[in-house]
Scaffold this motif. Sequence first.
Motif, mmCIF file in Angstrom:
data_model
loop_
_atom_site.group_PDB
_atom_site.id
_atom_site.type_symbol
_atom_site.label_atom_id
_atom_site.label_comp_id
_atom_site.label_asym_id
_atom_site.label_seq_id
_atom_site.Cartn_x
_atom_site.Cartn_y
_atom_site.Cartn_z
ATOM 1 N N LEU A 100 -2.909 8.662 6.620
ATOM 2 C CA LEU A 100 -1.797 8.599 7.576
ATOM 3 C C LEU A 100 -0.554 8.007 6.924
ATOM 4 C CD1 LEU A 100 -3.652 7.447 10.817
ATOM 5 C CD2 LEU A 100 -2.425 9.617 10.485
ATOM 6 N N LEU A 101 -0.754 7.011 6.096
ATOM 7 C CA LEU A 101 0.367 6.389 5.396
ATOM 8 C C LEU A 101 1.057 7.400 4.487
ATOM 9 C CD1 LEU A 101 2.030 3.938 4.556
ATOM 10 C CD2 LEU A 101 0.173 3.293 3.011
ATOM 11 N N ARG A 102 0.297 8.147 3.746
ATOM 12 C CA ARG A 102 0.876 9.170 2.858
ATOM 13 C C ARG A 102 1.609 10.241 3.666
ATOM 14 N NH1 ARG A 102 -0.525 9.483 -2.425
ATOM 15 N NH2 ARG A 102 -0.276 11.755 -2.406
ATOM 16 N N GLU A 103 1.043 10.620 4.794
ATOM 17 C CA GLU A 103 1.695 11.626 5.645
ATOM 18 C C GLU A 103 3.007 11.079 6.209
ATOM 19 O OE1 GLU A 103 0.883 14.201 9.719
ATOM 20 O OE2 GLU A 103 -0.796 13.133 8.792
ATOM 21 N N LEU A 104 3.001 9.811 6.613
ATOM 22 C CA LEU A 104 4.225 9.178 7.126
ATOM 23 C C LEU A 104 5.318 9.184 6.062
ATOM 24 C CD1 LEU A 104 5.431 7.447 9.558
ATOM 25 C CD2 LEU A 104 4.804 5.468 8.154
ATOM 26 N N LEU A 105 4.959 8.804 4.838
ATOM 27 C CA LEU A 105 5.933 8.762 3.743
ATOM 28 C C LEU A 105 6.439 10.157 3.396
ATOM 29 C CD1 LEU A 105 4.190 6.101 1.491
ATOM 30 C CD2 LEU A 105 6.237 5.774 2.906
ATOM 31 N N ALA A 112 0.838 -1.206 0.000
ATOM 32 C CA ALA A 112 0.000 0.000 0.000
ATOM 33 C C ALA A 112 0.870 1.252 0.000
ATOM 34 C CB ALA A 112 -0.917 -0.008 1.222
ATOM 35 N N ALA A 113 2.009 1.191 0.680
ATOM 36 C CA ALA A 113 2.932 2.332 0.687
ATOM 37 C C ALA A 113 3.444 2.614 -0.721
ATOM 38 C CB ALA A 113 4.096 2.066 1.645
ATOM 39 N N ARG A 114 3.726 1.573 -1.461
ATOM 40 C CA ARG A 114 4.159 1.769 -2.856
ATOM 41 C C ARG A 114 3.029 2.384 -3.685
ATOM 42 N NH1 ARG A 114 7.326 -3.393 -5.078
ATOM 43 N NH2 ARG A 114 7.985 -1.871 -6.595
ATOM 44 N N LEU A 135 11.705 1.772 5.771
ATOM 45 C CA LEU A 135 10.293 1.744 6.120
ATOM 46 C C LEU A 135 10.031 0.362 6.699
ATOM 47 C CD1 LEU A 135 7.466 3.131 5.973
ATOM 48 C CD2 LEU A 135 7.206 2.049 3.718
ATOM 49 N N ILE A 136 9.685 0.300 7.976
ATOM 50 C CA ILE A 136 9.548 -0.996 8.639
ATOM 51 C C ILE A 136 8.115 -1.182 9.118
ATOM 52 C CG2 ILE A 136 10.314 -2.428 10.566
ATOM 53 C CD1 ILE A 136 13.027 -1.047 10.373
ATOM 54 N N ILE A 154 10.702 -3.327 -1.693
ATOM 55 C CA ILE A 154 10.289 -4.253 -0.635
ATOM 56 C C ILE A 154 11.296 -5.398 -0.527
ATOM 57 C CG2 ILE A 154 8.477 -5.807 0.178
ATOM 58 C CD1 ILE A 154 6.449 -3.964 -1.164
ATOM 59 N N TYR A 155 11.867 -5.532 0.658
ATOM 60 C CA TYR A 155 12.849 -6.591 0.940
ATOM 61 C C TYR A 155 12.114 -7.907 1.145
ATOM 62 C CZ TYR A 155 16.473 -9.180 3.412
ATOM 63 O OH TYR A 155 17.386 -10.129 3.806
ATOM 64 N N GLU A 156 12.601 -8.963 0.483
ATOM 65 C CA GLU A 156 11.918 -10.248 0.558
ATOM 66 C C GLU A 156 12.802 -11.369 1.079
ATOM 67 O OE1 GLU A 156 10.274 -10.833 -3.352
ATOM 68 O OE2 GLU A 156 8.720 -9.317 -3.033
ATOM 69 N N GLY A 157 13.921 -11.026 1.701
ATOM 70 C CA GLY A 157 14.860 -12.053 2.133
ATOM 71 C C GLY A 157 14.903 -12.315 3.623
ATOM 72 N N LEU A 158 13.910 -11.847 4.377
ATOM 73 C CA LEU A 158 13.958 -11.980 5.841
ATOM 74 C C LEU A 158 14.051 -13.441 6.282
ATOM 75 C CD1 LEU A 158 13.911 -10.148 8.356
ATOM 76 C CD2 LEU A 158 11.448 -10.557 8.481
ATOM 77 N N ARG A 159 13.371 -14.313 5.575
ATOM 78 C CA ARG A 159 13.382 -15.739 5.922
ATOM 79 C C ARG A 159 14.785 -16.350 5.808
ATOM 80 N NH1 ARG A 159 9.106 -19.071 6.108
ATOM 81 N NH2 ARG A 159 7.797 -17.566 5.017
ATOM 82 N N ASP A 160 15.646 -15.749 5.003
ATOM 83 C CA ASP A 160 16.983 -16.300 4.771
ATOM 84 C C ASP A 160 18.027 -15.828 5.778
ATOM 85 O OD1 ASP A 160 15.972 -17.530 2.453
ATOM 86 O OD2 ASP A 160 16.348 -15.720 1.274
#
Length: 194
Positions: free
Chosen positions: A172-177, A24-26, A75-76, A37-43
């Motif tokens: 709120l998301l847009r304001e945060l970004l 949604a942020a994108r 962005l976490i 978006i990072y997709e390697g957390l599982r590794d």
Amino acid sequence: MTATVLAISGSLRADSYNTLLLHAARKHNPGGLDIEIYEGLRDIPPYDGDLDHPDRRPAAVTELRRRAAEADGLLIATPEFNYSIPGVLKNALDWISTNPTGGETVPLHRKPIALLGAAPTNFGTVRSQLALRQVFVCTGSDVVVKPEVHVFRAHERFDEAGNLTDETSVALLRELLTTLRTKIESRGGTASAA
């Protein structure tokens, strides 16, 4: 110039509301940010001080450190486990917060960071975001203070296709970004321009 933001979801679930929140942020990006978006957390393996050296780190850790260091901001999106941060997220942050040789750049030091989270509960991710803020005091990161984005009762705020439909949450998301972008710009612009 466009600032690069590395977005990390603290959840490994395929249908995670927090991962949906990063998508949604994108979608609702106010401009000026390239959100990856990072997709390697599982590794990422469990933190091991014996391996925390530039010559011994696992490849997945080296890649995460590189991407975090090169990003202009982070962005976490964090879920809340037992009133705190998910172990997999804390573990990843431990790996990118160190400087065992004394000669490395610490990817989190002075890094602009924005936090957000989604949960099916009435309190959203208030406690886990508070715990994350404490971690980032230790790392010397530059965390966005306001707005706080806690998407509570998340199952009511996303549609069946995974789109964030709640107008207040989107605003709120847009304001945060926008605030994150301002923090990045106040530090001299993007990493590529610095």
